[in-house]
Each structure stands twice: as C-alpha cells, then as structure tokens.
Design a protein around this motif. Structure first.
Motif, PDB file in Angstrom:
ATOM      1  N   ARG A 105       0.834  -1.289   0.055  1.00  0.00           N
ATOM      2  CA  ARG A 105      -0.082  -0.004  -0.009  1.00  0.00           C
ATOM      3  C   ARG A 105       0.916   1.421   0.170  1.00  0.00           C
ATOM      4  O   ARG A 105       2.087   1.193   0.259  1.00  0.00           O
ATOM      5  N   LYS A 106       0.226   2.422  -0.318  1.00  0.00           N
ATOM      6  CA  LYS A 106       0.916   3.686  -0.177  1.00  0.00           C
ATOM      7  C   LYS A 106       0.611   4.044   1.127  1.00  0.00           C
ATOM      8  O   LYS A 106      -0.410   4.207   1.530  1.00  0.00           O
ATOM      9  N   ILE A 107       1.609   4.751   1.635  1.00  0.00           N
ATOM     10  CA  ILE A 107       1.421   5.332   3.007  1.00  0.00           C
ATOM     11  C   ILE A 107       0.468   6.471   3.255  1.00  0.00           C
ATOM     12  O   ILE A 107      -0.191   6.579   4.244  1.00  0.00           O
ATOM     13  N   ALA A 108       0.633   7.308   2.136  1.00  0.00           N
ATOM     14  CA  ALA A 108      -0.398   8.318   1.791  1.00  0.00           C
ATOM     15  C   ALA A 108      -1.787   8.107   1.905  1.00  0.00           C
ATOM     16  O   ALA A 108      -2.491   8.565   2.593  1.00  0.00           O
ATOM     17  N   ASP A 109      -2.021   6.712   1.418  1.00  0.00           N
ATOM     18  CA  ASP A 109      -3.400   6.441   1.473  1.00  0.00           C
ATOM     19  C   ASP A 109      -4.127   6.002   2.835  1.00  0.00           C
ATOM     20  O   ASP A 109      -5.054   6.162   3.369  1.00  0.00           O
ATOM     21  N   VAL A 110      -2.841   5.135   3.483  1.00  0.00           N
ATOM     22  CA  VAL A 110      -3.445   4.879   4.891  1.00  0.00           C
ATOM     23  C   VAL A 110      -3.516   5.976   5.852  1.00  0.00           C
ATOM     24  O   VAL A 110      -4.518   6.275   6.659  1.00  0.00           O
ATOM     25  N   VAL A 111      -2.488   6.944   5.691  1.00  0.00           N
ATOM     26  CA  VAL A 111      -2.685   8.192   6.480  1.00  0.00           C
ATOM     27  C   VAL A 111      -3.892   8.998   6.219  1.00  0.00           C
ATOM     28  O   VAL A 111      -4.551   9.485   7.314  1.00  0.00           O
ATOM     29  N   ASP A 112      -4.217   8.996   4.964  1.00  0.00           N
ATOM     30  CA  ASP A 112      -5.695  10.012   4.747  1.00  0.00           C
ATOM     31  C   ASP A 112      -6.845   9.299   5.314  1.00  0.00           C
ATOM     32  O   ASP A 112      -7.569  10.040   5.729  1.00  0.00           O
ATOM     33  N   ASN A 143       0.180   9.523  14.423  1.00  0.00           N
ATOM     34  CA  ASN A 143       1.709  10.085  14.633  1.00  0.00           C
ATOM     35  C   ASN A 143       2.625   9.484  14.268  1.00  0.00           C
ATOM     36  O   ASN A 143       3.623   9.884  13.598  1.00  0.00           O
ATOM     37  N   ALA A 144       2.657   8.007  14.480  1.00  0.00           N
ATOM     38  CA  ALA A 144       3.952   7.285  13.953  1.00  0.00           C
ATOM     39  C   ALA A 144       3.876   7.290  12.432  1.00  0.00           C
ATOM     40  O   ALA A 144       4.761   7.222  11.754  1.00  0.00           O
ATOM     41  N   LEU A 145       2.548   7.053  11.844  1.00  0.00           N
ATOM     42  CA  LEU A 145       2.552   7.219  10.541  1.00  0.00           C
ATOM     43  C   LEU A 145       3.196   8.434   9.977  1.00  0.00           C
ATOM     44  O   LEU A 145       3.653   8.506   8.893  1.00  0.00           O
ATOM     45  N   LEU A 146       2.815   9.562  10.459  1.00  0.00           N
ATOM     46  CA  LEU A 146       3.093  10.824   9.804  1.00  0.00           C
ATOM     47  C   LEU A 146       4.780  10.959  10.014  1.00  0.00           C
ATOM     48  O   LEU A 146       5.381  11.586   8.891  1.00  0.00           O
ATOM     49  N   LEU A 147       5.557  10.493  11.159  1.00  0.00           N
ATOM     50  CA  LEU A 147       6.666  10.437  10.997  1.00  0.00           C
ATOM     51  C   LEU A 147       7.352   9.610  10.195  1.00  0.00           C
ATOM     52  O   LEU A 147       8.429   9.790   9.384  1.00  0.00           O
ATOM     53  N   GLY A 148       6.814   8.363   9.951  1.00  0.00           N
ATOM     54  CA  GLY A 148       7.228   7.214   8.997  1.00  0.00           C
ATOM     55  C   GLY A 148       7.002   7.818   7.525  1.00  0.00           C
ATOM     56  O   GLY A 148       7.885   7.783   6.721  1.00  0.00           O
ATOM     57  N   GLN A 149       6.024   8.684   7.134  1.00  0.00           N
ATOM     58  CA  GLN A 149       5.579   9.187   5.810  1.00  0.00           C
ATOM     59  C   GLN A 149       6.784  10.048   5.421  1.00  0.00           C
ATOM     60  O   GLN A 149       7.172  10.254   4.168  1.00  0.00           O
ATOM     61  N   ARG A 150       7.581  10.837   6.539  1.00  0.00           N
ATOM     62  CA  ARG A 150       8.770  11.622   5.981  1.00  0.00           C
ATOM     63  C   ARG A 150       9.703  10.785   5.330  1.00  0.00           C
ATOM     64  O   ARG A 150      10.745  11.355   4.938  1.00  0.00           O
ATOM     65  N   LYS A 151       9.717   9.517   5.765  1.00  0.00           N
ATOM     66  CA  LYS A 151      10.922   8.600   5.280  1.00  0.00           C
ATOM     67  C   LYS A 151      10.614   7.614   4.186  1.00  0.00           C
ATOM     68  O   LYS A 151      11.692   6.868   4.188  1.00  0.00           O
ATOM     69  N   ASP A 177       7.055   1.539   4.861  1.00  0.00           N
ATOM     70  CA  ASP A 177       7.983   2.512   5.518  1.00  0.00           C
ATOM     71  C   ASP A 177       7.852   3.085   6.863  1.00  0.00           C
ATOM     72  O   ASP A 177       8.665   3.786   7.381  1.00  0.00           O
ATOM     73  N   VAL A 178       6.482   2.809   7.198  1.00  0.00           N
ATOM     74  CA  VAL A 178       6.444   3.148   8.586  1.00  0.00           C
ATOM     75  C   VAL A 178       7.187   2.549   9.866  1.00  0.00           C
ATOM     76  O   VAL A 178       7.608   3.422  10.805  1.00  0.00           O
ATOM     77  N   VAL A 179       7.912   1.645   9.298  1.00  0.00           N
ATOM     78  CA  VAL A 179       9.014   0.842  10.314  1.00  0.00           C
ATOM     79  C   VAL A 179       9.876   1.715  10.297  1.00  0.00           C
ATOM     80  O   VAL A 179      10.860   1.767  11.156  1.00  0.00           O
ATOM     81  N   ARG A 180      10.324   2.750   9.240  1.00  0.00           N
ATOM     82  CA  ARG A 180      11.290   3.703   9.486  1.00  0.00           C
ATOM     83  C   ARG A 180      11.330   4.692  10.604  1.00  0.00           C
ATOM     84  O   ARG A 180      12.184   5.328  10.974  1.00  0.00           O
ATOM     85  N   PHE A 181      10.040   4.738  11.264  1.00  0.00           N
ATOM     86  CA  PHE A 181       9.863   5.469  12.551  1.00  0.00           C
ATOM     87  C   PHE A 181      11.038   5.154  13.309  1.00  0.00           C
ATOM     88  O   PHE A 181      11.345   5.964  14.194  1.00  0.00           O
ATOM     89  N   TRP A 182      11.525   3.967  13.372  1.00  0.00           N
ATOM     90  CA  TRP A 182      12.319   3.263  14.312  1.00  0.00           C
ATOM     91  C   TRP A 182      13.876   3.231  13.676  1.00  0.00           C
ATOM     92  O   TRP A 182      14.607   2.933  14.446  1.00  0.00           O
TER      93      TRP A 182
END
Lengths: 434, 434
Positions: free
Chosen positions: B383-390, B414-422, B428-433
């Motif tokens: 999936r696209k992270i933007a779709d999940v976020v929206d 909040n975690a997804l928004l930080l992941g989305q930057r990466k 890519d949400v896993v990039r939060f960590w």
C-alpha cells in the motif's frame, strides 16, 4: 458621561466578564451582551450597560470586542444572527475577536467582511491567555495579528487589556495571532493534564498533596499551570472552578485538527486530547479542568495522608518532579517545533509563553536552547538528555508499579528516547521532529 | 496404567487447564497442582490426578510443565516454596516453563538451577500463545528456547501441545523463547485494545455491532484478536470471559519494562498499557480483556440499534475499518522493529505470528514488506502510506467529532506521519524506528 470611547462587548463568560468589567473600572462605557440572563445582571451590578440584543451591543460602537467561546458562536454572533454584530457596527469600527479559534476561521472572518461590503471594519485577530484573574486585572497576554492599519486603530484598546510587556503583535496579518495562541495552547493543554497526572501519581505513591505542591513550585518541575491549577486540585474547587474542561478540550481539538491538516505529529497533545475526551464522557466538561486528576486517582487527593518515612517521601517526591520535568521538556519541544513549522517567530513565542499560562521552568531554561537547535545554531549548555531519560524511566516504572496511568509521562519518554538517538542534550529532544 | 511418561503440572488456570486435560486425553497420567481447590476438583473430574502439594506434583516426574501466571508465582513454585518443584524433581527431569515471563527471568531460572546443583534438569523456556481453546486442542503456538540437549529431551512433549507447524524453536538458548513471545505480545496487546476502540467508535457512530463484526472479519481490517474478542464483546461475555485483563496487562508490563531497559520506544504498546491500567483501576482486572470497550463506550455495544441510512452506514463502517487498518499497520511495525532490535529472527516471528493470536491482515500483507525494509532490502509493492494516512486522518477526525477517545488511532497516526517523512510505502512506517 465618560469622554472615553464607548465599547461594545459580546460573551461575558469567565474571561469576558473579567475583561469587560476591567474596562468599566478604567472608566469606559461598556455595553455588554450575553445569552445567559444572570450574567447580564451581574454585569449591570458591576457597572456595565446591559444589551438585550447583539444589535444593541454593537450600534454606534466604534470599538467592539467579541469574546465568545467558539468559532461557531463567533460566526453566529458576527454574521449569521438576525441582528448580527457586523450588521450593526458603524462605519470604520474596530472589531477585536479575542476568542480562541482556528487561524482559518479568523481568515474567513476577514474574507466575509470584505465579501459582504464591510472592508471598512478594522478587524483584529487577537486571542488572549492568562486566566480569569489576569483578565480582570487587565494583565492578559494578547497575541494580535492584523493589518498595520487595524493594529494602529485598535492598539490602545489592546493596551488596556494587557500589561505593557504582554502585547504581542505577530507579523503576518490575520490568522497569525490565532496560530500563536495555538502554539501556546500546546503547552497549556499538556501542562494542565500533567498537573493531574502528577497529583494522581503522588496520591498513589501515598504522598501528601500539599507537600507535593510545595516541593514542585519553585523547583525545575514548576509550570504556571501546575501552580495555578494545584490550588483548585487541593481544594477540590471544581464546580465550576475557573476554567472548564470544555475550554481546553476545544482548544486541543483546534490544535490536533491543524496538526492533521498539515501532517504534523504532536504526540503529547494527541494523548492529552484522548484523556480529556474520556473526561468529557464522564460528564466533566462543565467542571474545572483540574478535575482531570480523577483520571488518575478516584478520590480527592487531599484525602491521602502520608505515612511514609522522610527518606521514602524524599524519593517519591523526586519521582513526581522527574515525571513533570520529562513531560514539560517534551511539551516545550512540541510547541516550538510546531511553531517553527507554522512559520511563527520563535523568539516571540518564547517571550510570550515564558511569562504566560504556558510557562514552565523547562520551557524557560531548555526552550531557549531548543530554539537554537531548530534554527540550526549549535548551542551548548543545558541538561543532558540521558539524565532526563534516566529519571523519567524510573518515574514511569514507579507509576507502573502503583498502577497509575502515565499517559503523558510514558508518552514523553518515547519522544525522548527517539530524540536521544539524535543528540546528547535535553534540548535535542526537539530533533524528534527534524 | 499408561506406558506413556508421567507428567507433573502446576498452574491449572484457563490455559493450563486446557493444556493439562489435553494431555490427559492423549493418554498421559498428568498430576496437577493448583492453589485453587475447585479447579483441582474439576481437573480430577476431567481425568487428571490431583496433587495437594507442589512436591506431590513433581515427585518422580521426569517431565514437568509449569504454567503459572507470573514470574513471581513461578519463582515461588519452582524454588522458594518449602516443598518446591525443583527440590522434588528426579534427576535428569525435563522442566518446561510455559508462563509468559521476562527473558531475564527465564535466564535467572537457568542460573538458579546451575547454582543450586541442579544442572541435571533439562530446562526449556517455552511460552505459548493461542488462547484457552487451542490449549485444550493441543494446537497452541509455542516459542521454545533452550540448549539443544534440553530441546531433544522435551521436543515430544512440546509436540503434544502444539500443531506440527506451530512449534518454533528459537535460536539462542534460554530467554529467546520469552523474547519471541514478547515480540508477539506487542501485536496482541495493541490489537486487543484496538478491538475495544473499534467497537466503541462504532457505537458512538451509531453502528450496529454485529454489522461491524461482519464487515471487519474477512476485510483488510481483520485481526485474529478482533475476530476472537468480538464474540465476547457482542455477547458481553466478560465475567470471567476467556482471557482476563490482568493477563494482558502483565504481558504489556513485561514488554514496556524491557523497552525502558533497552531505551527502545514503543508508542502504541505504551498507550495500551496506560489504558489497560485505567481499566485495572476500574476493577476490570479479573474480567475478560474485551471489556476494555468500556473505556470507549459506557453501555453494551449490542444495545446500539442503527438508524443510519445505508450510505451513511457504508461511510461509517469504512471509518471503523480505516481506524483498525492504521492501528494494525503500526502494531506490525512496532513488533517487527522491536524484534529486530532484540536480535530475533524476523522470518520466524512472521511465520509464527501470522497464524497466531497476533495475526492481522496488515501484519500478513505489510509485515512481510517491513521485514525487507528492516533488513535493508529495497522491496516494492504494498500500500501507499499516503492512502493509509489519509483514511486514518478522516477516522480520527470523526472520532473527535463523536467524542470517542482514539488513543490508539491518533497514536498510530502520529507514528505514520513520522514514517511518511521517510518513505512512500505503508511498510516505510517501520522507519519510524530506523
């Protein structure tokens, strides 16, 4: 009759009543409107002129202050009512919107004035901060955004409501006052709940609430909200108290809506909103926000009588302080990082908040260093993040043991742990957002 | 008399009773001990041999299973009691510790056996997962860590308790079984509360709970916990239900303690623990964890009868699904990132959890891709992270409107928004960590 200009006023709630009667005391003729009859009577007794319609409060008033609770109420009072304020204001009037509203709403007021042929009105977006007592003293903090022409017209009235050092004209026009207020309320929203969390934690640790207050005030764990709310926490002065839960819940909702709109993560504000919402669902909305301590401890905290030895007490009091220090540090970072993101002048937010309801020792001491980090200046000094983390870990662990929810403390620890990967200073926690 | 080996057993709770009676049905002589008399009677009726002391349950038993609730209970039963298990086990016995305990505790058992001159005992650290029904069916998932010699001795017994594909021997010896269980429980802890959050949200939206269940099960919002708990949520089958709040609260405490010890941030686990703690303080600890729905909605959710039009209903059901998808995505990332950090084999965790109580469609579909990200393999698809976020933004906004706390939904955002930057992918949400 006074030779001073007549002022119209709408919204005589806890804050508005103080502001309006302060103006009365300064010798102004203030014509006030409120939907709640008994308030209008109180206002009359305090020397105000009662208006029974919005039109009556606005007719012939070259200066008008709108201090209702929400953007919805403002929209109704300013434009949508049969006898709306804007319809009745004379040509060239100056209109101050002091309510806390989304910046986008303040901008829509400007647009509605222009579109509706009332560009003659000098409109100022100027939310306030400081609580009911400072409202009545005329020493509020005010964040004002508007055209230079409108500011010129209205500045004397803003000056009447605020202390000389507490009027902040924010560059950027309509909306920037509201944005500045929002950045400030990030601090307020977190620190009000932190007060409840600290007292609930202390109660579960078996500490005397008065001793907790004495220990925290004046220490690095201090916040303006803690000092202010703790009086009501100790006295159970919640009905209605001085600042209803509904107000901060509305404010935090404005903040998180803006955060979603701009995809900016605000971990502690988000947590605060959920816990406040649980308070709302328990029926606490009309009561003082200090009553949120009930989310942490079921009984009045003054009912706890400490039987701890003095060394046990010392250790546990330190845990409560460490919890607050950790939360306040992250709340400072959350507010400043968001302000930077919104394009607000950080030095001005610092100057404003350090001495307003959002103030805390952490904001004062570490917030300054965080601004350096956010602005790419190296900067030395300040606490080590490892020390804050270690202390907060112990506090959260202790909360876990005594079954106290540590919504904010545990949330702050997570933010600090990520910040710690990016720098060694406490102020590096702001790198969570960078 | 059976020719099969005699087995000693301690801890006949919901899980232990199922495991022990399953072994009885397979023809083993199982001698069981429990501190609660009525349970021992039930066990006798089911064909078990009752032991009135720990010593009696362990004497002459070359195979012993300890399935008590906590590390503290295990310590008491194994070592500290007058008539402790270890004192009574015969030479060369095999001891299975199936309780969920910190890895450090499992390691301390090994040390105590060696230090106490009982290195002859073959000790296996082997927590289980799957719930009471699978315990009774002999189809639990088991995560076992031990020396190769101990595994060789005990494998037949592990095989009896689990389905062929559900026994996971984790490399690394004692402690790694417990670590694997902990990584799995990250999923469980978040997804149990997510079930309550989804049903509470749905109730506040005016949705029929049965329709919510039908819509979620089989969709991408599915989780094993949702499907399992929702039966009890709908029936209000909480007293005592099948899995007490106290159990998951204990497990999540083990997880967050380990996270603090290792300075690893776990945002959603941390939030879950605080909300569970608030449930504990409301007296829910002995009741089913599905009762946590009360933190979101005060009445039984089956009492809501939908009066929505079918198009309204469609939109609101989608919001509930979107909330779950966002939470499950972040829970998958939180579990896998922590497992990577602990040095656990990710492919094994994936294989284990995808078909166990931690399973979800998000874990199945996106978890696989997250492992690629964590292991530095590019990897496409998903999936696209933007779709999940929206979608999650809209759900959280709706929760705000209907005054439903969205502890996990807003935290996941909040975690997804930080992941989305990466990164652009949901995984890519896993990039939060990172």
């Amino acid at each position: 009759m006074s030779s001073k200009p007549a002022i119209g006023f709408c919204g005589l709630g806890a804050m508005g009543f103080g502001m309006a009667t302060h103006l009365v005391k300064q010798g102004y003729t203030v014509t006030g409107f409120d939907v709640y009859g008994p308030t209008l009577e109180r206002f009359t007794k305090a020397g105000g002129q009662p208006a029974t319609t919005l039109a009556a409060s606005a007719k012939d008033k070259l200066f008008y202050i709108c201090m209702v609770a929400t953007a919805q109420q403002a929209q109704s009072a300013l434009f949508d009512s049969e006898d709306s304020i804007v319809k009745s204001l004379p040509e060239g009037a100056t209109l101050l919107l002091c309510s806390t509203v989304p910046a986008s709403y303040a901008q829509s007021v400007e647009k509605q004035l222009n579109d509706g042929g009332r560009s003659d009105i000098h409109f100022i977006d100027c939310p306030v901060s400081g609580g009911a007592i400072r409202a009545a003293d005329g020493t509020l903090s005010i964040m004002a955004g508007a055209s230079p022409a409108a500011i010129e017209k209205g500045k004397w009235l803003l000056d009447e409501l605020t202390a000389p050092s507490k009027l902040f004209i924010v560059e950027g026009g309509i909306g920037m006052g509201s944005n500045m207020k929002m950045a400030h309320q990030v601090l307020a929203a977190i620190q009000i709940l932190a007060t409840g969390e600290a007292f609930g934690f202390a109660a579960r640790l078996g500490l005397d609430a008065k001793e907790v207050r004495e220990k925290v005030v004046g220490s690095e764990a201090w916040s303006w909200m803690f000092e202010n709310r703790s009086n009501r926490t100790l006295a159970e002065d919640f009905f209605p108290g001085a600042s209803a839960l509904g107000i901060i819940l509305k404010d935090v909702g404005i903040i998180t809506s803006m955060a979603r709109l701009t995809s900016f993560p605000l971990p502690l504000c988000t947590i605060s909103e959920q816990v406040y919402t649980s308070g709302h669902n328990l029926g606490l909305t009309p009561h003082d926000d200090a009553m949120m301590v009930r989310a942490y401890f079921p009984d009045p905290v003054f009912s706890v009588t400490s039987t701890l030895s003095s060394s046990e007490k010392e250790g546990k009091l330190k845990s409560v302080q460490d919890l607050l220090v950790g939360i306040h540090l992250v709340s400072a970072a959350e507010s400043l990082a968001f302000a930077k993101f919104l394009g607000l002048p950080l030095a001005q937010l610092y100057e404003l908040a350090v001495d307003a309801a959002g103030g805390s020792t952490m904001f004062k001491e570490e917030g300054k260093l965080m601004i350096d980090v956010l602005e790419g200046k190296g900067g030395d000094g300040g606490r080590k993040i490892a020390d804050v983390v270690d202390n907060l870990k112990k506090a959260v662990e202790e909360a876990q043991k005594v079954r106290c929810p540590a919504y904010l403390g545990a949330g702050a620890l997570n933010a600090l742990l990520l910040g710690q990967r990016k720098g060694e200073k406490a102020s590096d926690v702001v790198r969570f957002w960078m």
